[in-house]
Write an enzyme that holds these catalytic residues in place. Structure first.
Site, PDB file in Angstrom:
ATOM      1  N   SER A 228      -7.768   3.280   9.330  1.00  0.00           N
ATOM      2  CA  SER A 228      -8.471   3.318   8.049  1.00  0.00           C
ATOM      3  C   SER A 228      -7.698   2.528   6.993  1.00  0.00           C
ATOM      4  CB  SER A 228      -8.656   4.768   7.603  1.00  0.00           C
ATOM      5  OG  SER A 228      -9.230   4.829   6.318  1.00  0.00           O
TER       6      SER A 228
ATOM      7  N   ARG B 259     -15.195  12.081   8.891  1.00  0.00           N
ATOM      8  CA  ARG B 259     -13.961  12.775   9.270  1.00  0.00           C
ATOM      9  C   ARG B 259     -13.631  13.878   8.275  1.00  0.00           C
ATOM     10  NH1 ARG B 259     -10.043   8.352   8.713  1.00  0.00           N
ATOM     11  NH2 ARG B 259      -8.490   9.961   9.061  1.00  0.00           N
TER      12      ARG B 259
ATOM     13  N   LYS C  57      -8.517  -1.951   5.693  1.00  0.00           N
ATOM     14  CA  LYS C  57      -8.729  -2.433   4.327  1.00  0.00           C
ATOM     15  C   LYS C  57      -7.708  -3.499   3.963  1.00  0.00           C
ATOM     16  CE  LYS C  57      -8.905   1.892   2.659  1.00  0.00           C
ATOM     17  NZ  LYS C  57      -9.389   2.796   3.712  1.00  0.00           N
TER      18      LYS C  57
ATOM     19  N   HIS D  20       0.840  -1.193   0.000  1.00  0.00           N
ATOM     20  CA  HIS D  20       0.000   0.000   0.000  1.00  0.00           C
ATOM     21  C   HIS D  20       0.875   1.243   0.000  1.00  0.00           C
ATOM     22  CE1 HIS D  20      -3.371   2.669   0.890  1.00  0.00           C
ATOM     23  NE2 HIS D  20      -2.574   3.273   1.744  1.00  0.00           N
TER      24      HIS D  20
ATOM     25  N   ASP E 195     -15.337   1.826   7.964  1.00  0.00           N
ATOM     26  CA  ASP E 195     -14.309   2.798   7.592  1.00  0.00           C
ATOM     27  C   ASP E 195     -14.839   3.784   6.562  1.00  0.00           C
ATOM     28  OD1 ASP E 195     -11.569   3.891   7.201  1.00  0.00           O
ATOM     29  OD2 ASP E 195     -11.825   2.984   5.227  1.00  0.00           O
TER      30      ASP E 195
END
Length: 444
Positions: A183, A168, A187, A82, A161
């Site tokens: 968050s 947010r 995932k 990621h 999320d």
């Protein structure tokens, strides 16, 4: 305990239990906790923070709020990657086939971009015929047969999320390390990987502006991964300038292919090899960082990674010949014009975020969630930090849909700061530090 009591508990700096966080997330997903109470709780977290164990429990609660992918039928250690996002970041397109070519399966769910350019899925959809939506069985079968699949995120992945992030975004609580970390990691955990490598960007072209902020986020995410049994490593990399030379979807795919052909820019190649090496080591295909780096270098040099990319594209319905002739097979913008330097000297600074904005103005990104993307348009950098330039020489090329792009041209020109030759300029390394469960290793 009532929800208002949970808000007060966090407001006063106390730590939540696992059951409290599960109740909070479950209630929010079912509509039993209203937005105004969740917003109050998020603001309390923003000011009071969370312990490492609290953040891990919150992450699990969000991961368990929806669909979870079971990758256990696929042999081997499944590794995911990621990036926190940056201008010109196309490393997944290089790293995923490179790691798969080393024998480590990569089962990746990626998102679409919101901002300067598209996300990985938008980039892949530049390839004619490429399918990025696969059913679960087809997804697992492709990873088992090809060692690699990259698809769009499931609509029911981490619904807690999705709801909390949207809240947010409108309550000034985005910039909270525990909430950002949970968050991202929720995932990754829901997607089923056994091990995770994170590329945490910092600099003017990234969400985290300083190395200290990036390290804090990386340490939080590594702690979460370790806390839930997923081996996790984070690389802190600089976004002081765009990564590579291409900004824009098809342009970035073409640059990724050239990198797999062994002709990539130095910075893009360096970071891609490093991320791939960490994934290969966590995947068990190498016993040390040195052995992993040697393996990924060899797979890049012998063409294995490029061939795996072509197989992956073909498996998902795309035109595999793009791996041999990207400039012929990928969409091309009808107009190309250059932005030139107004003075002679050396490139001392490049505002990566401003270049990203210019690419978005051209149509390479989206300002709103459902806006279409023009895969062909974008920018190509012709000068990077520390490189000399003469007055009238090109700094960048714009690939545009129209014969004029005055606003984008202005942004590009103003993004470059040129100083007289011989002027001392500061240069930060591409990779600033590596964060593991054992601590932070800073590069010299």
């Amino acid at each position: 305990m009532r929800i208002v009591d949970l808000i007060a508990k966090k407001r006063d700096g106390a730590a939540h239990t696992q059951s409290e966080l599960s109740r909070l997330m479950d209630g929010y997903c079912r509509g039993e906790v209203p937005d105004y109470q969740m917003a109050a709780w998020a603001m309390a977290v923003y000011f009071q923070g969370m312990t490492a164990s609290e953040t891990a429990e919150l992450t699990l609660a969000m991961a368990q709020s929806g669909e979870q992918i079971d990758l256990s039928p696929i042999p081997g250690v499944k590794v995911d990657k990621h990036s926190t996002g940056g201008v010109g970041d196309k490393t997944t397109l290089i790293v995923a086939p490179l790691v798969a070519a080393c024998g480590v399966p990569v089962a990746k769910m990626s998102g679409r971009g919101l901002g300067h350019t598209g996300g990985t899925i938008d980039k892949l959809e530049s390839i004619p015929g490429m399918r990025t939506e696969l059913g679960r069985e087809a997804f697992l079968a492709q990873v088992a047969s090809e060692g690699l699949a990259v698809v769009g995120q499931s609509g029911n992945l981490t619904p807690a999320d999705k709801r909390l992030y949207g809240l947010r975004d409108v309550t000034a609580t985005v910039e909270s390390i525990p909430l950002i970390a949970s968050s991202i990691m929720s995932k990754k955990i829901a997607a089923g990987a056994d091990a995770i490598v994170l590329d945490v960007k910092c600099g003017n072209g990234a969400f985290m502006k300083t190395a200290a902020e990036a390290e804090a986020l990386a340490e939080a995410m590594v702690a979460i991964g370790s806390g839930v049994g997923r081996a996790t490593t984070a690389v802190i990399s600089s976004m002081a300038q765009p990564l590579g030379t291409a900004i824009g979807n098809a342009l970035e795919v073409a640059e990724a292919i050239r990198t797999l052909q062994g002709e990539g820019s130095e910075d893009l190649t360096e970071l891609s090899l490093l991320l791939a090496a960490h994934m290969v080591r966590l995947g068990g295909a190498a016993s040390s960082e040195e052995e992993a780096m040697e393996l990924v270098r060899s797979r890049l040099a012998d063409g294995s990674a490029l061939r795996r990319f072509a197989r992956f594209v073909a498996a998902q319905g795309g035109d595999a010949s793009v791996a041999d002739a990207p400039d012929e097979r990928l969409p091309q913008a009808p107009y190309r014009f250059e932005v030139s330097a107004e003075q002679e000297g050396v490139v001392a600074e490049i505002d990566a975020a401003q270049l990203g904005t210019a690419a978005m103005i051209l149509g390479a990104g989206r300002a709103e969630k459902d806006e279409p993307i023009d895969h062909a348009v974008g920018l190509t950098l012709l000068r990077k930090l520390g490189e000399p330039v003469r007055a009238g020489e090109a700094l960048a090329a714009l690939h545009a849909r129209t014969p004029a792009a005055d606003e984008a041209s202005r942004l590009v020109r103003e993004a470059f700061r040129i100083v007289p030759a011989g002027t001392q300029t500061a240069r930060s390394p591409l990779v600033l530090s590596i964060v593991t469960e054992s601590g932070v290793q800073r590069m010299q």
